[in-house]
Design a protein around this motif. Structure first.
Motif, PDB file in Angstrom:
ATOM      1  N   ASN A 241      32.890  -4.704 -34.628  1.00 31.73           N
ATOM      2  CA  ASN A 241      34.119  -4.359 -35.505  1.00 31.73           C
ATOM      3  C   ASN A 241      34.387  -3.480 -36.397  1.00 31.73           C
ATOM      4  OD1 ASN A 241      37.297  -5.459 -35.656  1.00 31.73           O
ATOM      5  ND2 ASN A 241      36.848  -5.652 -37.841  1.00 31.73           N
ATOM      6  N   HIS A 245      34.244   0.967 -31.347  1.00 30.52           N
ATOM      7  CA  HIS A 245      35.642   1.519 -30.161  1.00 30.52           C
ATOM      8  C   HIS A 245      35.597   1.496 -29.600  1.00 30.52           C
ATOM      9  CE1 HIS A 245      36.064   2.263 -34.934  1.00 30.52           C
ATOM     10  NE2 HIS A 245      35.312   2.673 -35.136  1.00 30.52           N
ATOM     11  N   THR A 246      36.896   1.565 -28.587  1.00 27.45           N
ATOM     12  CA  THR A 246      36.509   1.389 -27.692  1.00 27.45           C
ATOM     13  C   THR A 246      38.141   1.880 -27.246  1.00 27.45           C
ATOM     14  OG1 THR A 246      37.469  -0.982 -27.279  1.00 27.45           O
ATOM     15  CG2 THR A 246      37.949  -0.257 -25.411  1.00 27.45           C
TER      16      THR A 246
END
Length: 649
Positions: A241, A245-246
């Motif tokens: 988390n 990152h996406t």
């Protein structure tokens, strides 16, 4: 300074590719899990900035639980042989699964570096990984690399040189679990020892361990393995988390889209069959001109030697030895080198692309319906190359019963050594437009026989509950030119080595037996080889090839299946071009197919038999396996020939 480095990681994470890159060695890799699991460690060396690195490539493993052989080997080496540095290779595309092993390695308490591999594929899938944040979260150095090239290689080696300290930060597993681990460390255990003591029940364990385990299981409502697994994945989720990152576009997800077609339950098998048919047809079509060139060279060489020896009044036996034995025997095998190169070239492309993992998944559904273990098909796929490493690959099976059954079935896969026999007879007796289909049918028949006999054995001699089968789906990757060429080259060299070390002496022995006793006609029924062949020929008469030369070639084929072709050429005293004319007089298309089926299914070469003995540690099992192969080959060939005769073929 000498530094011992242990490479640890999940199967198919690029570990062996990095090992090859660092050491310059050529251990075969493939883009599917289990391909390079030899259940052994590989060692090599490299030098950098005045330091000598001893690189240890440990078996690929998903954890250090010690439940499987590969896990035990990796865990024992890390604990007992104390490498200076552990390099944990991680697949950036599958961080969550890979980090499970990472947490266990950190808990070992050895100096560790994370080599984050396959970053370009992660970016293609839409993941942006902050290696500095990942390093801070895990408390160990993270280096981005690409195992297939030089990216990050120098940075990794520099980090290894400077890596002296043990991890200063350990993963935390929630307040309840942490409090009990802390209590156990007060009693003299290290954190890792406390974790292992809870996970691995022992008959003589202290009461404190037993009571702590029971207490935790009562609180969480599950067994201790699930408790630790849940807490580890919860910790990993927190790390991801923060550090991953996406992309807003969500990534390309090419592999997922392709798999909707490739692994579709309706389209998957037709696509697989179509690909394999095209490969076999291409082998014949593209290899034919090259075969003709080699055939012409050996034919001219035979004529030149025959003329030269006649000119100098050499004895007839010497001319026969050179022309029939050496040139005829070796030429009949070497002529198939182009086809073998083409075959391995295409299979290497399938492996590196990631398609072979999909084949294993497709076959798993069928094998489970037949009561077989899906994981058994992984060493079987290896068997299409060579039976020896394929048999060794059965070590990955979870228990002895499944391992022995896999060992028994794997030789039914058509190894590359049988390819010259198929190429010879299929090229002679079948029309060009169906040659690929005929050869493909032999490969399918080997798989079918393995499945059917395996099903019968599981219901009788190998009863028991089967283990679960889990195989990851690696991303599709564009095969590298270097990887494909090296794979093709290594197999071509191995074929030529076998031609020189095994096939050449074998055809000379056959020539000698066909010549003795002196004064008899070469290869006649009065020669030693003729007497032997006449004695065993009746065994094969119901199969359509009850003549002496066929029987002798099969016996010699125990040395190596390529010897079957060389034996026929030597026995008939002709080169490969003349062999075609001779064989059309003793075989029909049906009997030739029956002969190829027998070559496919009967006893594998001596090297494979000795590997079976080594892996099972039983001469009784090995002898039983040899008898099993012979009986199976005879029955299947009998059904094909007699059935074909009844149908008018």
């Amino acid at each position: 300074m000498n530094i011992t480095v242990a490479l640890a990681g999940n199967p198919n994470c690029g570990k062996t590719t990095l090992f090859n890159n660092l050491t310059g060695m050529r251990h075969h890799v493939g883009n599917w899990p289990g391909k390079t699991v030899t259940i052994d460690r590989k060692e090599g060396k490299t030098s950098f900035e005045g330091h000598t690195f001893e690189i240890i490539d440990l078996p690929g493993t998903y954890s250090l639980s010690g439940r499987s052989l590969e896990e035990k080997i990796a865990d024992d080496f890390i604990k007992n042989e104390t490498p200076d540095v552990i390099v944990n290779i991680i697949d950036a595309v599958h961080l969550e699964r890979n980090l499970y092993l990472t947490l266990q390695l950190i808990e070992v308490g050895r100096p560790i570096i994370i080599a984050l591999n396959m970053n370009k594929y992660a970016e293609a899938e839409g993941f942006v990984i902050d290696e500095k944040k990942l390093s801070a979260m895990l408390g160990v150095r993270v280096i981005k690399i690409e195992a297939i090239d030089e990216t990050g290689k120098k940075d990794l080696l520099k980090a290894v040189i400077n890596c002296k300290e043990k991890p200063q930060k350990y993963p935390t597993y929630g307040a309840e679990l942490e409090s009990h681990l802390t209590e156990l460390t007060y009693s003299g255990l290290t954190r890792r020892e406390a974790v292992l003591a809870l996970l691995n029940k022992a008959d003589d364990e202290p009461e404190k361990i037993t009571s702590t385990r029971k207490h935790l299981e009562s609180i969480f409502g599950s067994n201790i393995d699930e408790i630790f697994a849940d807490n580890r994945y919860a910790y990993i989720a927190g790390v991801l988390n923060e550090a991953v990152h996406t992309m807003s576009a969500g990534g390309k997800n090419q592999s997922g889209r392709i798999d909707k077609i490739i692994t579709n339950k309706w389209l998957g098998f037709p696509i697989f069959l179509g690909i394999m048919y095209l490969i076999f047809q291409a082998v014949f079509t593209l290899g034919a001109p090259l075969m003709e060139g080699i055939d012409f060279i050996f034919g001219q060489l035979g004529e030149i030697c025959s003329t030269g020896l006649t000119t100098v009044s050499a004895p007839e036996w010497m001319t026969s030895f050179v022309v029939d034995g050496v040139i005829g025997g070796m030429g009949s095998v070497i002529i198939f080198l182009p086809n073998i190169i083409l075959m391995f070239l295409m299979l290497a492309i399938l492996e590196q692309s990631g398609y072979m993992a999909r084949v294993a998944v497709l076959m798993d559904s069928i094998m489970h319906k037949l009561g077989l273990h899906g994981k058994s098909f992984i060493p079987m796929i290896l068997g299409f190359g060579c039976g020896v490493p394929a048999i060794m690959g059965a070590r990955a099976m979870e228990n002895r019963r499944e391992r022995n059954l896999t060992i028994l079935l794997t030789p039914f896969m058509s190894c590359s050594a049988r390819l010259p026999v198929y190429l010879l007879l299929v090229g002679i007796f079948f029309a060009p437009e169906i040659q690929g289909l005929v050869m493909f049918s032999l490969y399918l028949l080997g798989v079918a026989v393995a499945l059917i006999t395996g099903f019968l054995l599981r219901k009788t001699l190998f009863r028991g509950e089967e283990s679960a089968f889990v195989i990851e789906m690696p991303p599709y990757r564009l095969p590298t030119i270097k990887g494909v060429v090296l794979h093709m080259w290594d197999n071509a060299v191995e074929f030529l080595k076998r031609a020189g070390v095994i096939i050449f002496p074998a055809v000379l022995v056959i020539w000698l037996l066909a010549t003795l006793p002196l004064g008899v006609e070469y290869g006649s029924s009065e020669s030693i080889i003729g007497i032997i062949g006449s004695a065993i020929a009746p065994i094969f008469a119901p199969l359509g090839f009850g003549f002496a030369e066929a029987g002798v070639s099969l016996v010699m084929g125990l040395l190596a299946k390529e010897v079957v072709v060389g034996s026929l050429a030597t026995l008939y005293g002709v080169a490969e071009d003349g062999l075609a004319g001779v064989l059309t007089g003793v075989f029909t298309p049906l009997s030739a197919y029956s002969f190829m089926v027998f070559v496919l299914l009967y006893i594998p070469c001596f090297a494979a038999l000795l590997t079976i003995k080594k892996e099972t540690r039983s001469w009784k099992f090995t002898a039983g396996a040899a008898l099993f192969y012979c009986v199976t080959a005879w029955i299947v060939s009998f059904i094909i020939f007699q059935g074909g005769t009844l149908l008018g073929f």
